[in-house]
Design a protein around this motif. Structure first.
Motif, PDB file in Angstrom:
ATOM      1  N   VAL A  97       0.827  -1.210   0.000  1.00 17.49           N
ATOM      2  CA  VAL A  97       0.000   0.000   0.000  1.00 17.49           C
ATOM      3  C   VAL A  97       0.860   1.259   0.000  1.00 17.49           C
ATOM      4  O   VAL A  97       0.647   2.177  -0.797  1.00 17.49           O
ATOM      5  CB  VAL A  97      -0.961   0.004   1.207  1.00 17.49           C
ATOM      6  CG1 VAL A  97      -1.726   1.323   1.283  1.00 17.49           C
ATOM      7  CG2 VAL A  97      -1.938  -1.175   1.110  1.00 17.49           C
ATOM      8  N   THR A  98       1.849   1.315   0.899  1.00 15.84           N
ATOM      9  CA  THR A  98       2.663   2.537   0.991  1.00 15.84           C
ATOM     10  C   THR A  98       3.492   2.751  -0.265  1.00 15.84           C
ATOM     11  O   THR A  98       3.701   3.888  -0.693  1.00 15.84           O
ATOM     12  CB  THR A  98       3.587   2.504   2.219  1.00 15.84           C
ATOM     13  OG1 THR A  98       4.397   1.310   2.191  1.00 15.84           O
ATOM     14  CG2 THR A  98       2.787   2.564   3.500  1.00 15.84           C
ATOM     15  N   SER A  99       3.963   1.669  -0.896  1.00 15.05           N
ATOM     16  CA  SER A  99       4.741   1.850  -2.126  1.00 15.05           C
ATOM     17  C   SER A  99       3.853   2.376  -3.247  1.00 15.05           C
ATOM     18  O   SER A  99       4.283   3.200  -4.065  1.00 15.05           O
ATOM     19  CB  SER A  99       5.405   0.531  -2.549  1.00 15.05           C
ATOM     20  OG  SER A  99       4.460  -0.383  -3.079  1.00 15.05           O
ATOM     21  N   GLY A 100       2.595   1.928  -3.285  1.00  6.88           N
ATOM     22  CA  GLY A 100       1.672   2.446  -4.290  1.00  6.88           C
ATOM     23  C   GLY A 100       1.382   3.918  -4.090  1.00  6.88           C
ATOM     24  O   GLY A 100       1.318   4.701  -5.042  1.00  6.88           O
ATOM     25  N   GLU A 101       1.234   4.316  -2.825  1.00  6.84           N
ATOM     26  CA  GLU A 101       0.994   5.736  -2.541  1.00  6.84           C
ATOM     27  C   GLU A 101       2.235   6.560  -2.859  1.00  6.84           C
ATOM     28  O   GLU A 101       2.129   7.676  -3.391  1.00  6.84           O
ATOM     29  CB  GLU A 101       0.594   5.915  -1.073  1.00  6.84           C
ATOM     30  CG  GLU A 101       0.187   7.345  -0.708  1.00  6.84           C
ATOM     31  CD  GLU A 101      -0.958   7.882  -1.554  1.00  6.84           C
ATOM     32  OE1 GLU A 101      -0.968   9.110  -1.810  1.00  6.84           O
ATOM     33  OE2 GLU A 101      -1.831   7.091  -1.962  1.00  6.84           O
ATOM     34  N   PHE A 102       3.417   6.018  -2.564  1.00 10.65           N
ATOM     35  CA  PHE A 102       4.646   6.743  -2.884  1.00 10.65           C
ATOM     36  C   PHE A 102       4.799   6.892  -4.395  1.00 10.65           C
ATOM     37  O   PHE A 102       5.295   7.915  -4.881  1.00 10.65           O
ATOM     38  CB  PHE A 102       5.859   6.029  -2.287  1.00 10.65           C
ATOM     39  CG  PHE A 102       7.085   6.893  -2.242  1.00 10.65           C
ATOM     40  CD1 PHE A 102       7.234   7.868  -1.264  1.00 10.65           C
ATOM     41  CD2 PHE A 102       8.098   6.754  -3.180  1.00 10.65           C
ATOM     42  CE1 PHE A 102       8.360   8.684  -1.220  1.00 10.65           C
ATOM     43  CE2 PHE A 102       9.231   7.560  -3.146  1.00 10.65           C
ATOM     44  CZ  PHE A 102       9.360   8.526  -2.161  1.00 10.65           C
ATOM     45  N   ALA A 103       4.363   5.893  -5.155  1.00 13.31           N
ATOM     46  CA  ALA A 103       4.403   5.997  -6.619  1.00 13.31           C
ATOM     47  C   ALA A 103       3.523   7.137  -7.103  1.00 13.31           C
ATOM     48  O   ALA A 103       3.876   7.879  -8.026  1.00 13.31           O
ATOM     49  CB  ALA A 103       3.956   4.673  -7.254  1.00 13.31           C
ATOM     50  N   ARG A 104       2.369   7.318  -6.455  1.00 11.94           N
ATOM     51  CA  ARG A 104       1.474   8.421  -6.826  1.00 11.94           C
ATOM     52  C   ARG A 104       2.126   9.766  -6.514  1.00 11.94           C
ATOM     53  O   ARG A 104       2.066  10.698  -7.325  1.00 11.94           O
ATOM     54  CB  ARG A 104       0.145   8.291  -6.071  1.00 11.94           C
ATOM     55  CG  ARG A 104      -0.778   7.220  -6.644  1.00 11.94           C
ATOM     56  CD  ARG A 104      -1.797   6.739  -5.624  1.00 11.94           C
ATOM     57  NE  ARG A 104      -2.514   7.806  -4.966  1.00 11.94           N
ATOM     58  CZ  ARG A 104      -3.699   8.316  -5.369  1.00 11.94           C
ATOM     59  NH1 ARG A 104      -4.275   7.823  -6.449  1.00 11.94           N
ATOM     60  NH2 ARG A 104      -4.295   9.267  -4.689  1.00 11.94           N
ATOM     61  N   VAL A 105       2.772   9.874  -5.355  1.00  8.19           N
ATOM     62  CA  VAL A 105       3.456  11.117  -4.987  1.00  8.19           C
ATOM     63  C   VAL A 105       4.595  11.391  -5.966  1.00  8.19           C
ATOM     64  O   VAL A 105       4.764  12.512  -6.462  1.00  8.19           O
ATOM     65  CB  VAL A 105       3.995  11.025  -3.544  1.00  8.19           C
ATOM     66  CG1 VAL A 105       4.939  12.194  -3.230  1.00  8.19           C
ATOM     67  CG2 VAL A 105       2.838  11.003  -2.552  1.00  8.19           C
ATOM     68  N   PHE A 106       5.387  10.356  -6.251  1.00  6.80           N
ATOM     69  CA  PHE A 106       6.552  10.510  -7.123  1.00  6.80           C
ATOM     70  C   PHE A 106       6.132  10.964  -8.519  1.00  6.80           C
ATOM     71  O   PHE A 106       6.764  11.838  -9.115  1.00  6.80           O
ATOM     72  CB  PHE A 106       7.296   9.171  -7.213  1.00  6.80           C
ATOM     73  CG  PHE A 106       8.549   9.214  -8.043  1.00  6.80           C
ATOM     74  CD1 PHE A 106       9.732   9.715  -7.527  1.00  6.80           C
ATOM     75  CD2 PHE A 106       8.544   8.746  -9.349  1.00  6.80           C
ATOM     76  CE1 PHE A 106      10.882   9.751  -8.290  1.00  6.80           C
ATOM     77  CE2 PHE A 106       9.688   8.781 -10.118  1.00  6.80           C
ATOM     78  CZ  PHE A 106      10.864   9.279  -9.588  1.00  6.80           C
ATOM     79  N   SER A 107       5.054  10.383  -9.049  1.00  4.12           N
ATOM     80  CA  SER A 107       4.639  10.718 -10.418  1.00  4.12           C
ATOM     81  C   SER A 107       4.202  12.174 -10.526  1.00  4.12           C
ATOM     82  O   SER A 107       4.410  12.822 -11.558  1.00  4.12           O
ATOM     83  CB  SER A 107       3.512   9.787 -10.881  1.00  4.12           C
ATOM     84  OG  SER A 107       2.346   9.974 -10.106  1.00  4.12           O
ATOM     85  N   VAL A 108       3.608  12.709  -9.452  1.00  2.00           N
ATOM     86  CA  VAL A 108       3.203  14.115  -9.444  1.00  2.00           C
ATOM     87  C   VAL A 108       4.419  15.021  -9.254  1.00  2.00           C
ATOM     88  O   VAL A 108       4.577  16.035  -9.931  1.00  2.00           O
ATOM     89  CB  VAL A 108       2.159  14.376  -8.326  1.00  2.00           C
ATOM     90  CG1 VAL A 108       1.877  15.865  -8.190  1.00  2.00           C
ATOM     91  CG2 VAL A 108       0.870  13.610  -8.623  1.00  2.00           C
ATOM     92  N   ALA A 109       5.312  14.634  -8.337  1.00  3.07           N
ATOM     93  CA  ALA A 109       6.481  15.464  -8.019  1.00  3.07           C
ATOM     94  C   ALA A 109       7.488  15.482  -9.160  1.00  3.07           C
ATOM     95  O   ALA A 109       8.352  16.364  -9.219  1.00  3.07           O
ATOM     96  CB  ALA A 109       7.155  14.948  -6.748  1.00  3.07           C
ATOM     97  N   PHE A 110       7.370  14.546 -10.090  1.00  2.00           N
ATOM     98  CA  PHE A 110       8.360  14.423 -11.162  1.00  2.00           C
ATOM     99  C   PHE A 110       8.397  15.664 -12.053  1.00  2.00           C
ATOM    100  O   PHE A 110       9.427  15.984 -12.635  1.00  2.00           O
ATOM    101  CB  PHE A 110       8.048  13.174 -12.008  1.00  2.00           C
ATOM    102  CG  PHE A 110       9.258  12.578 -12.650  1.00  2.00           C
ATOM    103  CD1 PHE A 110      10.078  11.718 -11.931  1.00  2.00           C
ATOM    104  CD2 PHE A 110       9.595  12.861 -13.956  1.00  2.00           C
ATOM    105  CE1 PHE A 110      11.212  11.164 -12.513  1.00  2.00           C
ATOM    106  CE2 PHE A 110      10.718  12.316 -14.546  1.00  2.00           C
ATOM    107  CZ  PHE A 110      11.524  11.463 -13.819  1.00  2.00           C
ATOM    108  N   VAL A 111       7.270  16.342 -12.188  1.00  3.79           N
ATOM    109  CA  VAL A 111       7.236  17.592 -12.954  1.00  3.79           C
ATOM    110  C   VAL A 111       6.873  18.722 -11.997  1.00  3.79           C
ATOM    111  O   VAL A 111       5.784  18.741 -11.431  1.00  3.79           O
ATOM    112  CB  VAL A 111       6.204  17.532 -14.101  1.00  3.79           C
ATOM    113  CG1 VAL A 111       6.123  18.878 -14.808  1.00  3.79           C
ATOM    114  CG2 VAL A 111       6.577  16.450 -15.099  1.00  3.79           C
ATOM    115  N   ASN A 112       7.770  19.665 -11.813  1.00  2.00           N
ATOM    116  CA  ASN A 112       7.498  20.815 -10.962  1.00  2.00           C
ATOM    117  C   ASN A 112       6.805  21.882 -11.812  1.00  2.00           C
ATOM    118  O   ASN A 112       7.399  22.384 -12.775  1.00  2.00           O
ATOM    119  CB  ASN A 112       8.795  21.363 -10.374  1.00  2.00           C
ATOM    120  CG  ASN A 112       8.550  22.391  -9.291  1.00  2.00           C
ATOM    121  OD1 ASN A 112       7.788  23.332  -9.482  1.00  2.00           O
ATOM    122  ND2 ASN A 112       9.204  22.224  -8.155  1.00  2.00           N
ATOM    123  N   PRO A 113       5.558  22.248 -11.515  1.00  2.00           N
ATOM    124  CA  PRO A 113       4.815  23.177 -12.381  1.00  2.00           C
ATOM    125  C   PRO A 113       5.423  24.565 -12.480  1.00  2.00           C
ATOM    126  O   PRO A 113       5.146  25.304 -13.429  1.00  2.00           O
ATOM    127  CB  PRO A 113       3.427  23.236 -11.734  1.00  2.00           C
ATOM    128  CG  PRO A 113       3.611  22.742 -10.341  1.00  2.00           C
ATOM    129  CD  PRO A 113       4.742  21.769 -10.376  1.00  2.00           C
TER     130      PRO A 113
END
Length: 312
Positions: free
Chosen positions: A237-253
Motif C-alpha cells: 500500500v505505501t509503495s503504491g501511494e509513494f508511486a502516486r506522490v513521485f509521479s506528481v512530483a516528477f514535474v514541478n509546475p
C-alpha cells in the motif's frame, strides 16, 4: 506466506526469481566495485566551462511537453530553456529523494553489526549519495535556474514516510526513485545533443547508481520473503501511494511559469500527452516487472500503482 527468519533466508530459500543470494557476498562484491569505480564530481567534471550554445539540458524526447500542441508552438530557444529548467527541477527532486534515502539507510543499519559487509556497503552508498546531492546542487547553481523544492505537502509526506516506512517499503521507494531516473539518464549521457556537463553528471550517477539498485533489489527480495505478512501488505500500500506522490512530483509546475508558459495549459497538456505517459511507463517497466515478480504489486497497492500512471 509463512514468516521466516534471516537464517532461513540464507539457507537455500527461493522466491519467484530463484535462489536468494548471500547478503554478505553481494555486499562484498559491491564494495569491491565501489573501490574500483567511484568518482569525485568536483575533480572529474569541468565546472569552469560555460554551457554550450544551442545544446539541450535534457534530451528533448524526455522533456514533459514534447510532442504536445504547446510544444509545437514553442520556439527552439524556449524548448531548450524548458529543458534547462526541467533538468534543474529533476536535480532538485533527486536531492530531496536522496536525503530521504540516506535517512532510510541509516535506519536500516542502526541495529546491525557495523563490521558486516552489508553495513559497510550501506555506509559506502551513503557516501555516494552525499556526493550525488552536492553534484546536483552544483549543477543547478552552474546555470541560470532556481532550486525547485517539492511542494510543502510532499515535504510533509516525505517526513511521514520516513517515520512509518517498513524496511521493504523503504527499499521499494528507493528503487522507485532510482530506476526511473536511471532509465532517463542512460538515454542522456551518450546523447551528443545534450550539454557536456549534464552528460558528465548523468554518467557518474548511472555508474554509481547501478550498485545502489543491485543492493536494494537483493535486500527487497529478502525482505518480501522474511518480513511478517502485515509488513508485506503495508509495503504494497505505501509503495503504491509513494508511486502516486513521485509521479506528481516528477514535474514541478513552476518550470512552466519560469519559461513564460501558461502553467494550467502546460499541466493539462502533459496530463493528456500519450507520449509522456509512454515515457514514464517505459522508464518504470523494468522496476514494475521486478516488483510484480516478487509480490509487491498486488491488491490495493497495484491499483495505486496504476493510478500513478507508472504501471500500464
Amino acid at each position: 506466506m509463512t514468516t521466516l527468519t534471516e537464517a532461513d533466508a540464507l539457507d537455500g530459500l527461493r522466491d519467484a526469481l530463484g535462489l536468494l543470494k548471500d547478503r554478505e557476498q553481494v555486499a562484498q562484491r559491491l564494495l569491491d566495485s565501489s573501490a574500483k569505480h567511484s568518482f569525485d564530481p568536483d575533480k572529474e567534471l569541468d565546472w569552469d566551462a560555460p554551457f554550450e550554445e544551442g545544446k539541450w539540458f535534457w534530451p528533448p524526447e524526455l522533456v514533459s511537453l514534447y510532442d504536445t500542441p504547446l510544444w509545437k508552438r514553442m520556439s527552439e530557444e524556449q524548448r531548450i530553456l524548458l529543458s534547462q529548467h526541467e533538468a534543474a527541477a529533476l536535480a532538485s527532486l533527486g536531492i530531496w529523494f536522496e536525503i530521504i534515502l540516506m535517512q532510510l539507510l541509516v535506519r536500516h543499519i542502526y541495529d546491525k553489526a557495523a563490521t558486516s559487509a552489508h553495513v559497510r556497503y550501506a555506509l559506502t552508498e551513503i557516501e555516494d549519495e552525499c556526493r550525488h546531492s552536492k553534484m546536483f546542487a552544483r549543477l543547478i547553481s552552474h546555470g541560470d535556474t532556481p532550486w525547485y523544492p517539492v511542494s510543502r505537502a510532499h515535504q510533509h509526506l516525505g517526513r511521514l514516510f520516513k517515520t512509518i516506512s517498513t524496511t521493504p517499503g523503504s527499499f521499494t521507494a528507493t528503487l522507485l526513485g532510482e530506476e526511473v531516473l536511471d532509465w532517463m539518464q542512460r538515454l542522456t549521457f551518450p546523447d551528443e545533443r545534450v550539454q557536456t556537463l549534464v552528460r558528465g553528471v548523468t554518467r557518474i550517477h548511472v555508474v554509481e547508481e547501478a550498485r545502489h539498485v543491485r543492493y536494494a533489489r537483493e535486500e527487497l527480495r529478502r525482505q518480501m520473503v522474511t518480513a511478517p505478512r502485515w509488513s508485506q501488505e503495508f509495503t504494497r500500500v505505501t509503495s503504491g501511494e509513494f508511486a502516486r506522490v513521485f509521479s506528481v512530483a516528477f514535474v514541478n509546475p513552476d518550470v512552466y511559469t519560469n519559461v513564460g508558459l501558461d502553467r494550467r495549459e502546460a499541466l493539462a497538456q502533459v496530463k493528456a500527452s500519450g507520449h509522456r505517459r509512454e515515457v514514464m511507463q517505459n522508464g518504470s517497466k523494468r522496476l514494475t516487472d521486478f516488483l510484480d515478480d516478487i509480490g509487491v504489486l498486488r491488491g490495493v497497492g497495484r491499483r495505486l500503482w496504476k493510478s500513478s500512471g507508472l504501471l500500464a
